[in-house]
Scaffold this motif. Structure first.
Motif, short mmCIF file in Angstrom:
data_model
loop_
_atom_site.label_atom_id
_atom_site.label_comp_id
_atom_site.label_asym_id
_atom_site.label_seq_id
_atom_site.Cartn_x
_atom_site.Cartn_y
_atom_site.Cartn_z
N LYS A 69 38.52 29.54 43.69
CA LYS A 69 37.42 30.34 43.13
C LYS A 69 36.15 30.17 43.95
CE LYS A 69 35.00 31.26 38.78
NZ LYS A 69 34.91 30.90 37.33
N GLU A 75 40.70 36.54 43.80
CA GLU A 75 41.08 37.96 43.79
C GLU A 75 41.90 38.35 45.02
OE1 GLU A 75 41.08 39.79 41.18
OE2 GLU A 75 40.15 38.09 40.16
N ARG A 78 45.41 37.24 44.25
CA ARG A 78 46.06 38.11 43.27
C ARG A 78 46.48 39.43 43.91
NH1 ARG A 78 41.49 36.16 39.18
NH2 ARG A 78 42.66 34.52 38.08
N GLU A 109 42.24 28.86 35.78
CA GLU A 109 42.59 30.17 36.31
C GLU A 109 44.05 30.17 36.75
OE1 GLU A 109 40.77 32.88 36.59
OE2 GLU A 109 38.64 32.30 36.64
#
Length: 238
Positions: A69, A75, A78, A109
């Motif tokens: 993070k 992101e 992902r 997360e």
């Protein structure tokens, strides 16, 4: 008219924020396969963009998630999962899960990508770590057991198959005669009456993604790395 050339190289990244990433690097560099393997230690989104596949190593899942993070990698990771193969070992397996139990206070997360629920430290603490021989048909030389190294290993609590996702293929199970805390196993598998079934799963594949709850990289046996490249990675490059 010029013809596009098919690359003879495959680039595999290893998320190198925390954990046993160096051991994975050594195992990959010893592989011999039909394409030359280049290894990248991934610490930035730019590193990730150069990869054909990714390994998320064992370590501490909460720490890896936090560092990802802070690095702006959550992101991009992902997004990477949507199109390219990813293998998570131990902590990496937790990050690839759809849901996780027994998290630290405040939770953590997840990247998702594999339709399972896992529990952190499912077999107990560091002093309850163990090794176990695993019989796996898909590996090279399948008659030779693979020695699984389980260190604060997660446990698969439930599978969540659906028509929207690729089928889940179980690769390896822990022999029931060496299952620690076997009396604590509970029914979690959806529609499954055997209380030992999901928790005995220690390696599985869903589509191009794979997880192992143990540490293949902590042995000198690189057959799981060869399996990932052969079964999960190379078919996506054809």
């Amino acid at each position: 008219m010029a013809h596009a050339q098919v690359s003879n190289n495959v680039t595999i990244g290893i998320l190198a924020l925390q954990g046993a990433f160096a051991e994975h690097q050594v195992a990959l560099q010893k592989l011999s396969c039909q394409k030359k393997i280049a290894v990248i230690l991934v610490r930035t989104a730019g590193d990730l963009s150069a990869c054909d596949a990714l390994i998320i190593p064992g370590g501490e899942s909460t720490t890896i998630a936090l560092l990802a993070k802070l690095a702006g990698l959550l992101e991009p990771l992902r997004a990477f999962l949507q199109n390219k193969p990813v293998w998570g070992t131990c902590a990496g397996a937790i990050l690839l899960a759809q849901a996780v139990e027994n998290t630290k206070k405040g939770g953590q997360e997840l990247l998702g990508g594999i339709s399972v629920t896992v529990a952190r430290n499912g077999w107990g603490s560091q002093i309850e770590s163990f090794e176990a021989p695993l019989s796996i048909d898909g590996l090279r030389d399948p008659t030779t057991p693979f020695m699984g190294v389980f260190i604060r290993a997660p446990v698969v609590l439930a599978l969540h198959p659906s028509t929207e996702n690729p089928p889940i293929e179980i690769i390896a199970r822990l022999p029931l005669n060496v299952v620690p805390n076997a009396q604590k196993l509970m029914v979690h598998d959806e529609g499954d009456s055997d209380p030992r079934n999901s928790q005995s799963i220690v390696a599985l594949r869903q589509g191009r993604h794979m997880l192992t709850t143990f540490h293949p990289e902590l042995t000198k046996d690189n057959r799981f790395h060869e399996y990932f490249v052969r079964i999960c990675v190379l078919p996506t490059l054809l």
